[in-house]
Motif scaffolding. Structure first.
Motif, PDB file in Angstrom:
ATOM      1  N   ARG A 253      19.733   8.280  25.221  1.00 10.47           N
ATOM      2  CA  ARG A 253      18.749   9.240  25.724  1.00 10.47           C
ATOM      3  C   ARG A 253      19.315  10.140  26.820  1.00 10.47           C
ATOM      4  O   ARG A 253      18.873  11.261  27.001  1.00 10.47           O
ATOM      5  N   TYR A 254      20.286   9.634  27.571  1.00 13.89           N
ATOM      6  CA  TYR A 254      20.726  10.367  28.766  1.00 13.89           C
ATOM      7  C   TYR A 254      21.963  11.222  28.564  1.00 13.89           C
ATOM      8  O   TYR A 254      22.359  11.923  29.473  1.00 13.89           O
ATOM      9  N   TRP A 255      22.584  11.185  27.389  1.00  8.71           N
ATOM     10  CA  TRP A 255      23.850  11.916  27.287  1.00  8.71           C
ATOM     11  C   TRP A 255      23.659  13.415  27.267  1.00  8.71           C
ATOM     12  O   TRP A 255      24.583  14.172  27.525  1.00  8.71           O
ATOM     13  N   TYR A 256      22.394  13.855  27.029  1.00 10.73           N
ATOM     14  CA  TYR A 256      22.134  15.298  27.082  1.00 10.73           C
ATOM     15  C   TYR A 256      22.174  15.817  28.517  1.00 10.73           C
ATOM     16  O   TYR A 256      22.417  16.988  28.738  1.00 10.73           O
ATOM     17  N   LEU A 257      21.915  14.942  29.470  1.00 11.52           N
ATOM     18  CA  LEU A 257      21.776  15.387  30.859  1.00 11.52           C
ATOM     19  C   LEU A 257      23.038  16.064  31.417  1.00 11.52           C
ATOM     20  O   LEU A 257      22.945  17.173  31.952  1.00 11.52           O
TER      21      LEU A 257
ATOM     22  N   SER B  85      20.413   2.218  39.410  1.00 11.21           N
ATOM     23  CA  SER B  85      19.885   3.565  39.683  1.00 11.21           C
ATOM     24  C   SER B  85      19.430   3.680  41.133  1.00 11.21           C
ATOM     25  O   SER B  85      19.550   4.759  41.721  1.00 11.21           O
ATOM     26  N   ALA B  86      18.930   2.562  41.704  1.00 11.83           N
ATOM     27  CA  ALA B  86      18.507   2.597  43.112  1.00 11.83           C
ATOM     28  C   ALA B  86      19.709   2.860  44.019  1.00 11.83           C
ATOM     29  O   ALA B  86      19.624   3.632  44.981  1.00 11.83           O
TER      30      ALA B  86
ATOM     31  N   VAL C 147      23.159  19.917  32.617  1.00 17.89           N
ATOM     32  CA  VAL C 147      23.557  20.273  33.982  1.00 17.89           C
ATOM     33  C   VAL C 147      24.746  21.225  33.962  1.00 17.89           C
ATOM     34  O   VAL C 147      24.769  22.243  34.663  1.00 17.89           O
TER      35      VAL C 147
ATOM     36  N   LEU D 144      20.696   6.410  43.731  1.00 19.34           N
ATOM     37  CA  LEU D 144      19.789   7.246  44.528  1.00 19.34           C
ATOM     38  C   LEU D 144      20.183   7.222  46.002  1.00 19.34           C
ATOM     39  O   LEU D 144      20.164   8.258  46.679  1.00 19.34           O
TER      40      LEU D 144
ATOM     41  N   THR E 282       9.892  -7.881  40.141  1.00 19.43           N
ATOM     42  CA  THR E 282       9.495  -7.804  38.733  1.00 19.43           C
ATOM     43  C   THR E 282      10.469  -8.620  37.887  1.00 19.43           C
ATOM     44  O   THR E 282      11.534  -9.003  38.353  1.00 19.43           O
ATOM     45  N   LYS E 283      10.081  -8.831  36.639  1.00 18.86           N
ATOM     46  CA  LYS E 283      10.814  -9.776  35.786  1.00 18.86           C
ATOM     47  C   LYS E 283      12.226  -9.287  35.461  1.00 18.86           C
ATOM     48  O   LYS E 283      12.398  -8.164  34.995  1.00 18.86           O
TER      49      LYS E 283
ATOM     50  N   TYR F  49      14.454  15.695  34.181  1.00 23.92           N
ATOM     51  CA  TYR F  49      14.980  15.020  32.985  1.00 23.92           C
ATOM     52  C   TYR F  49      14.721  13.519  33.071  1.00 23.92           C
ATOM     53  O   TYR F  49      14.305  12.897  32.094  1.00 23.92           O
TER      54      TYR F  49
ATOM     55  N   ARG G 108      19.588   3.715  26.580  1.00 26.38           N
ATOM     56  CA  ARG G 108      19.619   4.632  27.707  1.00 26.38           C
ATOM     57  C   ARG G 108      20.735   5.658  27.546  1.00 26.38           C
ATOM     58  O   ARG G 108      20.549   6.839  27.778  1.00 26.38           O
TER      59      ARG G 108
ATOM     60  N   ALA H 278      23.019   9.474  46.451  1.00 24.94           N
ATOM     61  CA  ALA H 278      22.568  10.878  46.460  1.00 24.94           C
ATOM     62  C   ALA H 278      22.002  11.239  47.829  1.00 24.94           C
ATOM     63  O   ALA H 278      22.234  12.342  48.336  1.00 24.94           O
TER      64      ALA H 278
ATOM     65  N   PHE I 174      12.843   0.000  46.638  1.00 30.12           N
ATOM     66  CA  PHE I 174      13.178  -0.075  45.214  1.00 30.12           C
ATOM     67  C   PHE I 174      13.790  -1.424  44.848  1.00 30.12           C
ATOM     68  O   PHE I 174      13.427  -2.025  43.843  1.00 30.12           O
TER      69      PHE I 174
ATOM     70  N   PHE J  92       2.679  -4.259  36.817  1.00 31.36           N
ATOM     71  CA  PHE J  92       3.537  -5.316  36.252  1.00 31.36           C
ATOM     72  C   PHE J  92       2.792  -6.650  36.203  1.00 31.36           C
ATOM     73  O   PHE J  92       2.919  -7.409  35.236  1.00 31.36           O
TER      74      PHE J  92
ATOM     75  N   ILE K  22       9.980   2.333  37.344  1.00 27.06           N
ATOM     76  CA  ILE K  22      10.782   2.495  38.557  1.00 27.06           C
ATOM     77  C   ILE K  22      11.687   3.721  38.440  1.00 27.06           C
ATOM     78  O   ILE K  22      11.868   4.469  39.394  1.00 27.06           O
TER      79      ILE K  22
ATOM     80  N   ILE L  65      12.288  -4.118  42.257  1.00 28.94           N
ATOM     81  CA  ILE L  65      13.063  -4.569  41.093  1.00 28.94           C
ATOM     82  C   ILE L  65      13.181  -6.098  41.101  1.00 28.94           C
ATOM     83  O   ILE L  65      13.019  -6.754  40.071  1.00 28.94           O
TER      84      ILE L  65
END
Lengths: 107, 140
Positions: B66-70, B2-3, B74, B6, B48-49, A26, B63, B9, B41, A91, A35, B45
């Motif tokens: 887009r992500y509320w379906y996840l 998100s890093a 699950v 992760l 980058t800018k 997903y 975001r 996790a 990561f 980038f 990223i 990050i």
């Protein structure tokens, strides 16, 4: 052998693995950030690693499964490091991490 | 963010691996995946800018959309697999003598070690080539 006892455990962990893989797929499908795509890939690899360790536990071959899991982890790290380098290069070229802005290969 | 998620996790996965009698793979997972990959990561990050505050607000809004379906996906999958699937009994396996991890790693899977070394060298070479600054025409 502890196979029948472990049958339920295998399926519980198996469900968890499937859910982890769903999260990874997903993430890769939905995100537009380079990223985050890598993070999705990482989640998928974690699901595979867990499945390998689980299979080793259930079949009683933990040593082989651990050896294989370590190989998977090493490959995963190298892939992520090179991919992070590629993301950084992209980038520098296009000035953005948005996937939709990468149009250099559009033919 | 998100890093860091992760990395969390990875820590959970480490605990599960300890539970599944794989302590060496678990330690490897903790040090490499939760440590090294998070560093990679976070470095990427920060190299980058950074986005401005209004951009960040807009991105977060998109975001969430887009992500509320996840979580729904699950939950539905977990419910389906948990309640409606008939779990077959695993076939009985031939019991093997307990082999030591070190024997497997250094004797049985020797070629894997060689492959790992080659992969690491290839990765190092790739990163060096990718991150190398382009020299200008004066050779500086």
């Amino acid at each position: 052998m502890m196979v029948s006892d472990n049958s339920a455990l295998f399926w519980i962990f198996g469900v968890f693995t499937v859910l982890l893989a769903i999260c990874g797929f997903y993430c890769i499908l939905v995100t537009r950030n380079f990223i985050r795509t890598l993070i999705g890939l990482e989640l998928l690899t974690k699901a595979v690693t867990l499945l390998v360790v689980l299979a080793g536990y259930v079949s009683g071959r933990t040593a082989i499964s651990q050896s294989l899991a370590i190989t998977i982890i090493v490959v995963e790290v190298v892939v992520i490091a090179v991919a992070a380098g590629i993301v950084f290069g992209i980038f520098k070229q296009i000035g953005s991490l948005n996937v939709t802005k990468m149009r250099n290969l559009k033919g | 963010m998100s890093a860091i998620a992760l990395a969390s996790a990875s820590i959970v996965l480490t605990l599960l691996m300890f539970r599944l009698d794989a302590p060496i793979a678990a330690v490897f997972e903790l040090s490499v995946c939760a440590g090294l990959i998070t560093v990679i990561f976070v470095s990427t990050i920060s190299l980058t800018k950074p986005v401005t505050r209004p951009e960040l607000k807009q991105q977060t809004k998109n975001r969430i959309k887009r992500y509320w379906y996840l979580p729904v996906l699950v939950f539905v999958t977990a419910a389906f697999l948990g309640f409606y699937m008939v779990y077959p009994e695993l076939p009985a396996l031939v019991s093997l003598p307990d082999i030591d991890f070190r024997d497997v790693m250094w004797k049985l899977r020797q070629t894997d070690i060689l492959g790992q070394i080659v992969i690491i060298l290839a990765g190092v070479f790739g990163v060096v080539v990718l991150l190398k600054e382009k020299m200008n025409h004066d050779g500086q």
